[in-house]
Design an enzyme around this catalytic site. Structure first.
Site, mmCIF file in Angstrom:
data_model
loop_
_atom_site.group_PDB
_atom_site.id
_atom_site.type_symbol
_atom_site.label_atom_id
_atom_site.label_comp_id
_atom_site.label_asym_id
_atom_site.label_seq_id
_atom_site.Cartn_x
_atom_site.Cartn_y
_atom_site.Cartn_z
ATOM 1 N N ASP A 60 -11.254 3.073 4.133
ATOM 2 C CA ASP A 60 -11.825 1.702 3.712
ATOM 3 C C ASP A 60 -13.290 1.694 3.742
ATOM 4 O O ASP A 60 -13.809 0.676 3.318
ATOM 5 C CB ASP A 60 -11.545 0.943 5.255
ATOM 6 C CG ASP A 60 -10.085 -0.063 4.774
ATOM 7 O OD1 ASP A 60 -10.123 -0.489 3.827
ATOM 8 O OD2 ASP A 60 -9.738 -0.389 6.025
ATOM 9 N N LYS A 80 0.966 -1.200 -0.047
ATOM 10 C CA LYS A 80 0.211 -0.118 -0.050
ATOM 11 C C LYS A 80 0.753 1.224 0.006
ATOM 12 O O LYS A 80 0.738 2.047 -0.627
ATOM 13 C CB LYS A 80 -0.945 0.009 1.199
ATOM 14 C CG LYS A 80 -2.117 -0.903 1.272
ATOM 15 C CD LYS A 80 -2.851 -1.042 2.453
ATOM 16 C CE LYS A 80 -3.893 -2.263 2.250
ATOM 17 N NZ LYS A 80 -4.525 -2.663 3.466
ATOM 18 N N GLN A 104 -5.045 -1.365 9.450
ATOM 19 C CA GLN A 104 -5.011 -2.656 9.069
ATOM 20 C C GLN A 104 -5.271 -3.565 10.032
ATOM 21 O O GLN A 104 -5.144 -3.649 11.056
ATOM 22 C CB GLN A 104 -3.474 -2.826 8.738
ATOM 23 C CG GLN A 104 -3.210 -4.365 8.286
ATOM 24 C CD GLN A 104 -3.773 -4.226 6.644
ATOM 25 O OE1 GLN A 104 -3.530 -3.407 5.778
ATOM 26 N NE2 GLN A 104 -4.475 -5.334 6.297
#
Ligand code: NDP
Length: 295
Positions: free
Chosen positions: A122, A55, A99
């Site tokens: 997200d 990422k 995460q």
């Protein structure tokens, strides 16, 4: 029978990243703001470490600022919440990703809900879930967005299609169903209690499988010519004694019947990070108060 068109997720993800790079450059040129994405990793989960590294690398490649916060596994919930608050208040940081999974002593829901919804790249915050379902501008979960982009690469207008989503998780099944509804599909959501799932899938013009069961969807379930998007990522033993990745769809069988199909790997997988970057660029535009290229 002709083999299905193979939907090249790697290429389409590269196209999305190129669009993001253009948008990031535009925000710098027109508004003097460089979009920035912060990723928070708590603990030593090896798969998470790889994701976070990928990422960060791709974030820099599209021209954004990237910050990685790697915290030890014993970090307290209060410390993680304090970091999220700091990032919420930092105007240079437009997107925050925590995460998952978090270590067991940390309440994931509490941490995710502490993220400012406008920075929630997200798209898991209840405010964004609500915005998606009521049709407001939202940050939408990345894998579902990627799945829709792949389906539209074959058929740009999905309106009127009978779509069957297999799986009803908050991460994939439910948001992908909301997006299909927004595209004017007629949507059926199947799950572990669904009766006669095979018959339901047989009626679909578009199948999105997000189950987590290796090769569950068989070729005999697929309506000839249907578009099949396989979200599943399952590691199974391979012939050479090692392991290999397979999807939730029995690819070889289904490719003989479908009109178009995503492979695993190289289908939905690469779209997830590309759509995360897209969300970060969208979040930056929203926070500057200008129209985003993506929403
Ligand atoms: P979850 O385990 O959270 O959800 C699985 C869903 O499948 C549930 O809704 C469950 O139903 C349903 N299900 C389970 N068994 C059956 C069955 N026999 N028949 C019909 N439905 C069933 O998984 P996720 O949504 O998080 O992930 C799904 C897959 O997608 C996994 O393989 C995962 O690895 C992959 N994935 C891939 C990503 C990518 O980047 N490509 C990102 C995220 C996930 P119920 O609700 O009734 O239990």
């Amino acid at each position: 029978m002709a083999e299905a068109q193979i939907i090249d997720g790697k290429k389409i993800a590269a196209d999305v990243r190129a669009e993001v790079a253009t948008e990031v450059a535009r925000l710098v040129k027109e508004h003097g703001v460089k979009a920035g994405l912060a990723v928070v990793l708590v603990g030593e989960d090896p798969a998470s470490k790889v994701y976070v590294k990928n990422k960060a690398q791709q974030t820099v490649e599209v021209g954004m600022n990237s910050w990685e916060y790697k915290l030890p596994a014993e970090t307290s919930e209060a410390e993680v919440l304090a970091l999220v608050q700091k990032l919420n208040n930092d105007p240079a940081c437009h997107g925050i990703l925590v995460q998952l999974p978090l270590p067991k002593h940390i309440n994931s829901e509490k941490v995710l809900n502490a993220i400012n919804p406008d920075k929630d790249v997200d798209g898991f915050h209840p405010v964004n879930v609500g915005r998606l379902w009521v049709g407001e501008r939202a940050l939408v979960p990345c894998t579902p967005t990627g799945s829709i982009i792949l389906a539209k690469s074959v058929r740009p207008n999905l309106s009127g299609m009978d779509a069957v989503v297999i799986g009803r998780s908050n991460i994939v099944g439910k948001p992908v169903a909301a997006l299909l509804l927004r595209e004017n599909c007629t949507v059926t959501i199947a799950h572990s209690r669904t009766k006669n799932i095979e018959d339901i899938v047989k009626c679909a013009d578009l199948v999105i499988a997000a189950v987590g069961i290796p090769e569950m969807v068989k070729g005999s379930w697929i309506r000839p010519g249907a578009i099949v998007i396989d979200v599943g990522i399952n590691r199974v033993p391979s012939e050479n004694g090692k392991t290999k990745l397979v999807g939730d769809v029995a690819y070889d069988e289904c490719a003989k019947v479908a009109g178009a199909i995503t492979p695993v790997p190289g289908g939905v997988g690469p779209m997830t990070i590309a759509c995360l970057l897209r969300n970060a660029a969208q979040a930056a535009a929203m926070q500057i108060g200008v129209k985003s290229a993506f929403a």
